[in-house]
Design an enzyme around this catalytic site. Structure first.
Site, PDB file in Angstrom:
ATOM      1  N   ASN A  99       0.791  -1.231   0.000  1.00  0.00           N
ATOM      2  CA  ASN A  99       0.000   0.000   0.000  1.00  0.00           C
ATOM      3  C   ASN A  99       0.821   1.279   0.000  1.00  0.00           C
ATOM      4  O   ASN A  99       0.348   2.323  -0.454  1.00  0.00           O
ATOM      5  CB  ASN A  99      -0.923  -0.027   1.228  1.00  0.00           C
ATOM      6  CG  ASN A  99      -1.537   1.320   1.519  1.00  0.00           C
ATOM      7  OD1 ASN A  99      -2.460   1.754   0.835  1.00  0.00           O
ATOM      8  ND2 ASN A  99      -1.014   2.007   2.530  1.00  0.00           N
ATOM      9  N   TYR A 164       2.763   9.991 -10.808  1.00  0.00           N
ATOM     10  CA  TYR A 164       1.739   9.273 -10.043  1.00  0.00           C
ATOM     11  C   TYR A 164       0.903   8.389 -10.966  1.00  0.00           C
ATOM     12  O   TYR A 164       0.732   7.189 -10.724  1.00  0.00           O
ATOM     13  CB  TYR A 164       0.863  10.273  -9.283  1.00  0.00           C
ATOM     14  CG  TYR A 164       0.003   9.633  -8.230  1.00  0.00           C
ATOM     15  CD1 TYR A 164       0.547   9.180  -7.032  1.00  0.00           C
ATOM     16  CD2 TYR A 164      -1.362   9.444  -8.433  1.00  0.00           C
ATOM     17  CE1 TYR A 164      -0.240   8.575  -6.068  1.00  0.00           C
ATOM     18  CE2 TYR A 164      -2.158   8.847  -7.478  1.00  0.00           C
ATOM     19  CZ  TYR A 164      -1.598   8.418  -6.291  1.00  0.00           C
ATOM     20  OH  TYR A 164      -2.389   7.805  -5.335  1.00  0.00           O
ATOM     21  N   THR A 199      -8.673  11.146   4.153  1.00  0.00           N
ATOM     22  CA  THR A 199      -7.740  10.775   5.217  1.00  0.00           C
ATOM     23  C   THR A 199      -7.467  12.015   6.076  1.00  0.00           C
ATOM     24  O   THR A 199      -7.864  13.136   5.729  1.00  0.00           O
ATOM     25  CB  THR A 199      -6.418  10.280   4.618  1.00  0.00           C
ATOM     26  OG1 THR A 199      -5.905  11.309   3.784  1.00  0.00           O
ATOM     27  CG2 THR A 199      -6.603   9.016   3.805  1.00  0.00           C
TER      28      THR A 199
HETATM   29  N1  LIG Z   1      -5.623   9.174   0.106  1.00  0.00           N
HETATM   30  C1  LIG Z   1      -6.105   9.126  -1.118  1.00  0.00           C
HETATM   31  O1  LIG Z   1      -7.005   9.905  -1.489  1.00  0.00           O
HETATM   32  C2  LIG Z   1      -5.612   8.081  -2.093  1.00  0.00           C
HETATM   33  C3  LIG Z   1      -6.314   7.899  -3.288  1.00  0.00           C
HETATM   34  C4  LIG Z   1      -5.870   6.924  -4.176  1.00  0.00           C
HETATM   35  C5  LIG Z   1      -4.767   6.151  -3.882  1.00  0.00           C
HETATM   36  N2  LIG Z   1      -4.096   6.364  -2.716  1.00  0.00           N
HETATM   37  C6  LIG Z   1      -2.947   5.511  -2.454  1.00  0.00           C
HETATM   38  O2  LIG Z   1      -3.148   4.854  -1.227  1.00  0.00           O
HETATM   39  C7  LIG Z   1      -1.911   4.616  -0.591  1.00  0.00           C
HETATM   40  C8  LIG Z   1      -1.934   5.224   0.796  1.00  0.00           C
HETATM   41  O3  LIG Z   1      -2.254   6.592   0.665  1.00  0.00           O
HETATM   42  P1  LIG Z   1      -2.452   7.537   1.941  1.00  0.00           P
HETATM   43  O4  LIG Z   1      -3.331   8.653   1.510  1.00  0.00           O
HETATM   44  O5  LIG Z   1      -2.817   6.715   3.109  1.00  0.00           O
HETATM   45  O6  LIG Z   1      -0.961   8.092   2.078  1.00  0.00           O
HETATM   46  P2  LIG Z   1      -0.179   8.677   3.377  1.00  0.00           P
HETATM   47  O7  LIG Z   1       0.816   9.627   2.836  1.00  0.00           O
HETATM   48  O8  LIG Z   1      -1.165   9.151   4.395  1.00  0.00           O
HETATM   49  O9  LIG Z   1       0.550   7.372   3.945  1.00  0.00           O
HETATM   50  C9  LIG Z   1       1.541   6.726   3.203  1.00  0.00           C
HETATM   51  C10 LIG Z   1       2.465   5.988   4.144  1.00  0.00           C
HETATM   52  O10 LIG Z   1       3.491   5.366   3.364  1.00  0.00           O
HETATM   53  C11 LIG Z   1       4.724   5.512   4.040  1.00  0.00           C
HETATM   54  N3  LIG Z   1       5.835   5.428   3.110  1.00  0.00           N
HETATM   55  C12 LIG Z   1       6.227   6.347   2.197  1.00  0.00           C
HETATM   56  N4  LIG Z   1       7.316   5.931   1.545  1.00  0.00           N
HETATM   57  C13 LIG Z   1       7.632   4.708   2.061  1.00  0.00           C
HETATM   58  C14 LIG Z   1       8.660   3.771   1.803  1.00  0.00           C
HETATM   59  N5  LIG Z   1       9.614   3.997   0.890  1.00  0.00           N
HETATM   60  N6  LIG Z   1       8.670   2.616   2.514  1.00  0.00           N
HETATM   61  C15 LIG Z   1       7.722   2.367   3.440  1.00  0.00           C
HETATM   62  N7  LIG Z   1       6.721   3.230   3.732  1.00  0.00           N
HETATM   63  C16 LIG Z   1       6.685   4.382   3.043  1.00  0.00           C
HETATM   64  C17 LIG Z   1       4.637   6.876   4.705  1.00  0.00           C
HETATM   65  O11 LIG Z   1       5.557   7.009   5.783  1.00  0.00           O
HETATM   66  C18 LIG Z   1       3.176   6.908   5.151  1.00  0.00           C
HETATM   67  O12 LIG Z   1       3.020   6.422   6.455  1.00  0.00           O
HETATM   68  C19 LIG Z   1      -0.853   5.227  -1.510  1.00  0.00           C
HETATM   69  O13 LIG Z   1      -0.318   4.224  -2.347  1.00  0.00           O
HETATM   70  C20 LIG Z   1      -1.633   6.244  -2.311  1.00  0.00           C
HETATM   71  O14 LIG Z   1      -1.036   6.529  -3.549  1.00  0.00           O
HETATM   72  C21 LIG Z   1      -4.483   7.302  -1.808  1.00  0.00           C
END
Ligand SMILES: NC(=O)c1ccc[n+]([C@@H]2O[C@H](COP(=O)([O-])OP(=O)(O)OC[C@H]3O[C@@H](n4cnc5c(N)ncnc54)[C@H](O)[C@@H]3O)[C@@H](O)[C@H]2O)c1
Length: 267
Positions: A99, A164, A199
């Site tokens: 994720n 992205y 979030t």
């Molecule tokens: N929030 C949204 O609206 C949304 C929509 C579509 C997709 N996504 C995807 O969902 C996933 C989670 O998104 P989110 O909004 O919870 O993001 P977020 O930024 O709140 O959390 C992401 C987490 O990943 C960790 N991280 C970053 N780089 C890392 C690495 N190299 N190794 C290990 N951990 C690492 C960060 O420390 C963080 O805790 C992502 O892949 C994002 O692209 C999010």
């Protein structure tokens, strides 16, 4: 309508690893798996935040292993060591949720290659490394489930999101390949493709006036942003045996955003 994750009895006692689990969607999924009776390994690069959130997941669950691993997802040795240590404690690995992800929003003409490379490293290489490390364990057991987090921006385009969109559509393609290749080992692979999810980070950006969530709501046919619970529910469903015949799919949860090619009301 409740967004509490449904309980799937077959998940009770299963071992699950979630990457990017220190906050946001990863944390919501980790909490949902813990509530469903799973042992959970929270993996993230942010060790301090993992230490902060772990007690909340472990509270009242002395029968579950709630472990943490501070590891970058593209570091194959670190990921393998973390998974091996977890399996030594729980006996198996049933679900791997790849994720962790980063955004790199900038006009394509200005996007620095450092940011491009970081997005590739975390969003694509990290997913491959984690999925493969898990599958190497799962094929020695009874198989399992790999989930990846793509995005609706892996399905459709958004301006200033070259890295992205490119990495998230690559995650969708990668997931289909892994599903086909690993089906003989009893491993299913599916991609979660969320739209905008409310979030804590999104809520904070909105409160600071840096993101117009009202415009996003108007652009969305369902008139709402996603909730972390929506995605956690989807992850539980795709992890359970109730979805045993679903593999190689990209499951979009976006309130109808990508279906709507006539979005004139935004802004
Ligand atoms: N929030 C949204 O609206 C949304 C929509 C579509 C997709 N996504 C995807 O969902 C996933 C989670 O998104 P989110 O909004 O919870 O993001 P977020 O930024 O709140 O959390 C992401 C987490 O990943 C960790 N991280 C970053 N780089 C890392 C690495 N190299 N190794 C290990 N951990 C690492 C960060 O420390 C963080 O805790 C992502 O892949 C994002 O692209 C999010």
């Amino acid at each position: 309508m409740t967004t509490e994750p449904a309980i799937y009895p077959d998940l009770r006692g299963r071992s699950v690893c979630v990457t990017g689990a220190a906050r946001g969607l990863g944390l919501a999924m980790a909490e949902a798996y813990a509530r469903a009776g799973c042992h959970v390994l929270l993996m993230d690069i942010d060790g301090d935040e993992l230490d902060r959130v772990r007690p909340g997941l472990a509270a009242g669950r002395p029968d579950r292993v709630i472990a943490t691993a501070a590891a970058p997802v593209s570091d194959e040795d670190a990921v393998t060591a973390a998974l091996t240590g977890f399996v030594a404690r729980t006996g198996e690995l049933s679900v791997m949720v790849c994720n962790a992800g980063v955004s790199a929003n900038a006009p394509s003409l200005d996007l620095g290659l450092d940011r491009w490379n970081t997005a590739l490293d975390v969003n694509l290489t990290g997913v491959f490394v984690c999925a493969r490390a898990a599958a190497r364990i799962m094929r020695e057991g009874d198989g399992g489930v790999v989930l990846t987090t793509s995005s609706m921006y892996g399905v459709t385009a958004g301006p200033e999101r070259a890295a992205y969109c490119a990495t998230k559509s690559a995650v969708a393609a990668l997931t289909r390949v892994l599903a086909v290749e690993w089906a003989p080992f009893g491993i299913r692979a599916n991609a979660l493709a969320p739209g905008y999810v409310e979030t804590d980070l999104v809520a904070q950006l909105s409160a600071e006036g840096r993101l117009d969530t009202e415009a996003l709501r108007r652009r969305t046919p369902r008139g709402r942003l996603g909730s972390p619970g929506d995605i956690a529910q989807l992850a539980l469903f795709l992890s359970s045996e109730v979805s045993a015949n679903i593999t190689g799919q990209v499951v979009v949860s976006d309130g109808g955003w990508t279906a709507d090619g006539y979005a004139v009301a935004a802004g």
